[in-house]
Design a protein around this motif. Structure first.
Motif, PDB file in Angstrom:
ATOM      1  N   GLN B  61       0.834  -1.199   0.000  1.00 58.58           N
ATOM      2  CA  GLN B  61       0.000   0.000   0.000  1.00 58.58           C
ATOM      3  C   GLN B  61       0.873   1.255   0.000  1.00 58.58           C
ATOM      4  O   GLN B  61       1.732   1.421   0.870  1.00 58.58           O
ATOM      5  CB  GLN B  61      -0.878  -0.010   1.262  1.00 58.58           C
ATOM      6  CG  GLN B  61      -1.924   1.093   1.320  1.00 58.58           C
ATOM      7  CD  GLN B  61      -3.194   0.712   0.569  1.00 58.58           C
ATOM      8  OE1 GLN B  61      -3.550  -0.468   0.527  1.00 58.58           O
ATOM      9  NE2 GLN B  61      -3.861   1.684  -0.049  1.00 58.58           N
ATOM     10  N   GLU B  64      -2.928   5.975  -1.488  1.00 54.70           N
ATOM     11  CA  GLU B  64      -4.223   5.432  -1.896  1.00 54.70           C
ATOM     12  C   GLU B  64      -4.053   4.184  -2.751  1.00 54.70           C
ATOM     13  O   GLU B  64      -4.978   3.415  -2.934  1.00 54.70           O
ATOM     14  CB  GLU B  64      -4.974   6.485  -2.738  1.00 54.70           C
ATOM     15  CG  GLU B  64      -5.197   7.804  -2.021  1.00 54.70           C
ATOM     16  CD  GLU B  64      -6.396   7.723  -1.088  1.00 54.70           C
ATOM     17  OE1 GLU B  64      -7.524   7.842  -1.572  1.00 54.70           O
ATOM     18  OE2 GLU B  64      -6.174   7.501   0.131  1.00 54.70           O
ATOM     19  N   VAL B  66      -2.348   0.618  -4.501  1.00 51.46           N
ATOM     20  CA  VAL B  66      -1.664  -0.631  -4.181  1.00 51.46           C
ATOM     21  C   VAL B  66      -0.678  -0.915  -5.308  1.00 51.46           C
ATOM     22  O   VAL B  66      -1.052  -0.948  -6.474  1.00 51.46           O
ATOM     23  CB  VAL B  66      -2.656  -1.795  -4.039  1.00 51.46           C
ATOM     24  CG1 VAL B  66      -1.906  -3.108  -3.887  1.00 51.46           C
ATOM     25  CG2 VAL B  66      -3.584  -1.570  -2.865  1.00 51.46           C
TER      26      VAL B  66
END
Lengths: 520, 214
Positions: B61, B64, B66
């Protein structure tokens, strides 16, 4: 003991082992197991799965060819001096059983000590410059003078246009295998024949070639004769150690065959077709293993995997936990296929804690993600089928008890189908539970194997009684069978058991063998 | 020849965002570092060297987003050196490991840095001193000075970490930083890559594969 005559290769075995088609149709109807190649229990139905031109003989023939034109040199008197350096001044009284337990690598061991000398079997690999490359016990550095003596022996005999094959003295055999640019030397106190020892050295040679390719080996030593090969082999010693351990214990290496995970043929076929579907342009072999057992093998048309290469793959996977970490991608030379180049193997376990290991062998070193994708597709397809559940169930009992055969006196057996290159064997019974007992039994099988495959006086069958067990070995053109009975049994009983056992194997062959190997 | 042209494409055809390669002398602890980061564990037991290389994809992460790191854990053995190029080719980040208690491993790290500078100029380098728990216990074991390494890192434009896979110290921070750096530079590379391979331009493609294969 000294001066056992070897007359080169005696062709006592029929060389053509290709399955005979017309016999195969007969097999299906007849409940009596065929004794002929291709009709024996466990024989493959379609095409054979492995290259198996002469299985055991195949391994040693090569070495013998090189030597055939040379007379064997037995220098028991003259070489005794040199030998003493290798094996110690005196015969150490039969200590065979004492040091089996210390099988683990003891690198720190003092090579001048009595304990080092009394190991049952030493293996040394050296370069033609006499530099030590590998020793089973102790450190290579400490052995440079010993390997120097070994190389001196080899060169001395070569100077007379001869090849040194073995030295027998003091209950000890020293066997030489010269595979330029390497020289392999085995020093053994076991009763194995020269041929058996040579076969083991050959395996070690192939193990080294599989890491480097012969082309690279030749290249290195052409450029620098006194190169220290240990630099390139660093970190691979445990593979060789492990292979030597397997040679003592694994019937597959003795029989030149592979064993399968017992599995219902419907489930196996489903797994195989899953692998068959997950193909890719450069994919040559897909191999699914459960521990040391083959679940299935799918290969490219017209490409065969030799059992030696397969054992090297087994050894690589079995020796290392590193493939559990992620997806492995490694160059590997399959020397019986081609000593010149590398294949590239994608090695991964189907699930993190699973015993099922998938090996995808590609010709392209850039093929990792293609192979990774093949695995994903295979797993996706497999996990939707009930066969996966059946496979997982089968993993819980990877072997079977000899009691299932229903012959009370029978304790254990090895059965090899020659045409498929597969063997089957039950788990060790109560009496052979300890490591020591298992190795002793393997040693007995090795003795029988040596007698059956004796270079000048091969036998068809062999019955042997002892205080601890009775043994029967039988070889036909179709199979090889080794049986171990309780010492109370009789010869007549043993002979009648063979028929019963063969019938049982025939009945169970769907489960115990891979009868219909697939290609992409 | 034809297969060679397609090589760079196949090697990056995986759904990972950033290729990260672990480099360094054998037994410095590359595998342990990956093992700690990916599986949160430290395996005690006899040393086992990596065979070839191992690949593992790990999502991480970043703000915001991934980002999936495709981590190549390579074998340190000299035997695989010729093969190492396929692992670092196209890598966005290289974690060059050395053992804080073994000065010779730093020499090897310098070798890899040079190799990367020559062949992969877009690959960001992270110098990673491993086994910091050992020198925590006994300072005299340290053979690689922290400040010397920092100077070297500045000189080559690399970042510098000291980690312990045994305790987990600084491991997550290292990989987090790799992902963040990738994220902040991702855009500019993405546009560059789209025009990267053009099979029509035979000459250029050949040149490309030559440089990167041999």
């Amino acid at each position: 003991m000294d001066g056992e005559a070897h007359k080169g290769t005696v062709s006592w075995e029929d060389g053509t082992l290709a399955p005979v088609d017309h016999l195969r149709s007969e097999r299906a109807d007849s409940p009596t197991p065929g004794l002929v190649e291709g009709t024996e229990p466990g024989a493959g139905q379609k095409s054979a799965m492995f290259v198996h031109a002469q299985s055991f003989e195949d391994l040693t023939a090569e070495a013998e060819d090189e030597v055939r034109r040379e007379a064997e040199l037995d220098k028991s008197g003259e070489c005794a001096e040199g030998l003493k350096v290798l094996v110690g001044e005196k015969t150490i009284e039969e200590q065979h059983n004492n040091d089996i337990t210390s099988e683990s690598r003891t690198k720190e061991e003092d090579v001048t000590g009595e304990a080092w000398r009394s190991h049952r079997k030493h293996v040394f690999v050296l370069s033609e410059a006499g530099k030590p490359i590998y020793t089973r016990y102790g450190t290579e550095e400490a052995l440079s003078s010993t390997t120097g003596v070994m190389m001196a022996l080899v060169s001395f005999v070569e100077a007379e246009k001869n090849i040194i094959r073995s030295i027998h003295a003091d209950g000890c055999k020293v066997v030489f295998l010269s595979k330029s640019p390497l020289v392999l030397v085995g020093v053994s106190r076991t009763c194995q024949s020269d041929k058996e020892l040579l076969r083991e050295l050959q395996y070690i040679y192939y193990q080294i070639v599989s890491l480097l390719t012969l082309t690279q080996l030749n290249h290195i030593f052409q450029h620098k004769q006194n190169y220290d090969l240990r630099r390139l082999l660093a970190g691979s010693e445990y593979l060789t150690d492990n292979l030597l351990h397997r040679l003592d214990r694994d019937p597959g290496l003795l029989l030149s065959a592979v064993t399968c995970l017992p599995l219902a043929s419907s489930a196996r076929d489903m797994v195989s077709s899953g692998l068959q579907a997950a193909k890719s342009k450069n994919l040559v072999f897909s191999i699914l293993l459960a521990g040391d057992r083959l679940v299935t093998l799918v290969r490219k048309k017209d490409q065969f995997l030799h059992h030696i290469d397969l054992h090297l793959v087994f050894n690589l996977v079995g020796s290392s936990s590193s493939f559990r970490e992620g997806e492995g991608w490694t160059p590997i030379c399959l020397p019986k296929f081609n000593t010149a180049g590398f294949f590239h193997a994608h090695i991964s376990y189907l699930e993190p804690a699973s015993e099922l290991c998938l090996i995808l062998v590609s010709t392209d070193r850039e093929d990792f993600f293609n192979m990774s994708d093949c695995k994903r597709r295979f797993l996706e397809r497999l996990s939707k089928r009930s066969a996966y559940q059946a496979l997982k169930e089968a993993l819980k009992c990877p072997s079977y008890s000899v009691a299932q055969v229903g012959i009370p006196e029978l304790r254990h057996f090895l059965y090899k189908s020659k045409s498929s290159g597969l063997y089957t064997s039950p788990e060790f019974p109560e009496v052979y539970q300890s490591d020591k007992e298992q190795e002793r039994l393997m040693g007995l099988y090795q003795d029988l194997h040596s007698s059956l495959h004796h270079p000048s006086r091969p036998l068809r069958s062999f019955y042997r009684c002892s205080e601890t067990e009775n043994l029967l070995a039988w070889v036909t053109s179709g199979f090889e069978l080794y049986l171990c009975f309780s010492p109370l049994g009789t010869k007549a009983l043993a002979v009648s058991a063979v028929n019963k056992l063969l019938k049982w194997i025939r009945k169970e062959e769907d489960r115990l063998f891979i009868l219909s190997p697939l290609t992409y | 020849m034809t297969s060679r042209l397609s090589l760079p494409v196949t090697m990056s055809a995986m759904r990972v965002d950033a290729k990260v390669v672990m480099l360094g002398k054998e037994s410095v602890g590359k595998t342990s570092l990956v093992e700690r980061y990916v599986h949160h564990r430290f395996l005690v037991g006899p040393y086992q060297n990596t065979i070839g290389a191992a690949f593992v994809a790990k999502p991480i992460q970043v703000g915001e987003k991934v980002i999936t790191l495709g981590i190549w854990d390579t074998a340190g053995s000299e035997r695989y050196e010729a093969m190492s190029r396929i692992y670092y080719r196209g890598a966005r980040a290289a974690i060059v490991c050395y053992d804080l208690t073994d000065s010779s491993s730093f020499q090897r790290a310098r070798f890899w840095v040079k190799e990367l500078q020559n062949c992969e100029e877009h690959c960001k380098i992270y110098l990673c001193g491993t086994k910091s728990d050992l020198i925590g216990g006994d300072r005299s074991l340290r053979q690689i000075d922290y400040h010397d390494t920092q100077d070297f890192a500045d000189e080559i434009g690399a970042l510098h970490f000291e980690t312990s896979s045994k305790t987990g110290n600084n491991v997550d921070e290292l990989f987090q930083r790799v992902a963040e750096d990738y994220n902040s530079t991702a855009l500019q590379y993405m546009t560059a890559e789209e025009t990267g391979v053009d099979l029509g331009q035979k000459k250029d493609s050949y040149f490309y594969s030559c440089c990167h294969n041999n």
